[in-house]
Design an enzyme around this catalytic site. Sequence first.
Site, PDB file in Angstrom:
ATOM      1  N   GLU A   1      42.280  33.225  37.627  1.00  0.00           N
ATOM      2  CA  GLU A   1      41.000  33.857  37.276  1.00  0.00           C
ATOM      3  C   GLU A   1      40.094  32.912  36.489  1.00  0.00           C
ATOM      4  O   GLU A   1      38.917  33.195  36.310  1.00  0.00           O
ATOM      5  CB  GLU A   1      41.232  35.167  36.519  1.00  0.00           C
ATOM      6  CG  GLU A   1      41.616  35.043  35.040  1.00  0.00           C
ATOM      7  CD  GLU A   1      43.110  34.782  34.800  1.00  0.00           C
ATOM      8  OE1 GLU A   1      43.800  34.358  35.744  1.00  0.00           O
ATOM      9  OE2 GLU A   1      43.571  34.988  33.651  1.00  0.00           O
TER      10      GLU A   1
ATOM     11  N   HIS B   1      46.662  30.705  35.535  1.00  0.00           N
ATOM     12  CA  HIS B   1      45.503  31.590  35.461  1.00  0.00           C
ATOM     13  C   HIS B   1      44.469  31.307  36.558  1.00  0.00           C
ATOM     14  O   HIS B   1      43.467  30.635  36.301  1.00  0.00           O
ATOM     15  CB  HIS B   1      44.817  31.429  34.099  1.00  0.00           C
ATOM     16  CG  HIS B   1      45.609  32.011  32.975  1.00  0.00           C
ATOM     17  ND1 HIS B   1      45.612  33.345  32.678  1.00  0.00           N
ATOM     18  CD2 HIS B   1      46.441  31.427  32.081  1.00  0.00           C
ATOM     19  CE1 HIS B   1      46.404  33.568  31.635  1.00  0.00           C
ATOM     20  NE2 HIS B   1      46.916  32.423  31.258  1.00  0.00           N
TER      21      HIS B   1
ATOM     22  N   CYS C   1      50.498  35.553  33.801  1.00  0.00           N
ATOM     23  CA  CYS C   1      50.896  35.094  32.463  1.00  0.00           C
ATOM     24  C   CYS C   1      51.664  36.209  31.726  1.00  0.00           C
ATOM     25  O   CYS C   1      52.751  36.576  32.137  1.00  0.00           O
ATOM     26  CB  CYS C   1      49.674  34.628  31.697  1.00  0.00           C
ATOM     27  SG  CYS C   1      50.062  33.582  30.290  1.00  0.00           S
TER      28      CYS C   1
END
Lengths: 81, 224
Positions: free
Chosen positions: B200, B198, B88
């Site tokens: 994660e 994302h 990002c």
Amino acid sequence: MKARIKVTLKNGVLDPQGKAIEGALGSLGFSGVASVRQGKLFEVELDETDPAKAKAALEEMSKKLLANTVIENYAVELDEK
Amino acid sequence: MSMKSGVVVFPGSNRERDMLYALENITGAKPQAIWHADTELPELDLVVLCGGFSYGDYLRTGAIAARGHIMPAIVKAADKGVRILGICNGFQILCEAGLLPGVLMRNAGLKFVCKEVKLEVANAKTDFTRKYAQGQVWRCPVAHGDGNYFTDPETLKRLEGEGRVGLRYAEGTNPNGSLNDIAGILNERGNVFGMMPHPENMIEPMNGATDGRALFESVLEAVA
């Protein structure tokens, strides 16, 4: 010494913000607006008094930070006084 | 197998906790947080630039952070072959720093998008995607206002020709108008990867799916 650096999008780079502004002008009743492109203007005050040196420094600043030359052009303008 | 990793924190980063958690959860080793004002990196296998709004997105997204104190050390690490992952805002910083080509522009729809997309593995031979299958489609969240990948036609041709597009938005889920549905790209050497989504935030059943784990497991395998 004062200067202005104008940063504009290169031709062919899509400018969704400019498009949105163009649309808003149309809905305000401004007819005949063929296109709008949005850019940035930096007003910089330098200690340097030599125009040639000032110009060279401003070029470096533009290349290294103020403009992203992948998508933007820049133009340096000095106040000659 | 263990991996030494670190997450760089800039003023305005906001995904560092998620990233530190994910790295520890997946690698089993505690990652280090690295402050942007440092000028040296510890010995690491993976450096992550996380998401957020470094320096309030002033000037251009990632532009100020890309010229920060820690960046010369990151460029040096990249030159040595250390894996660098930008997620990002981290992707935006890598582009602004010149570690990846191109730029992330304002989303074509002008809106901040926060939702789940589908990602297709365009190249499963990279250090960041090798635990996925070629062409595999997986679920991943995005949250950004400037994810619209743009570069000149020549660079785009090179990226495509050299297999440097690692991930693409799939099944019509391109959220930002990105060229060729590009979601993530590699540098020439293949050790620097940037992506807007994302992974994660997709690592535990609590997240709804665990599709993001394989991305980190890929790096884990690559450095082993």
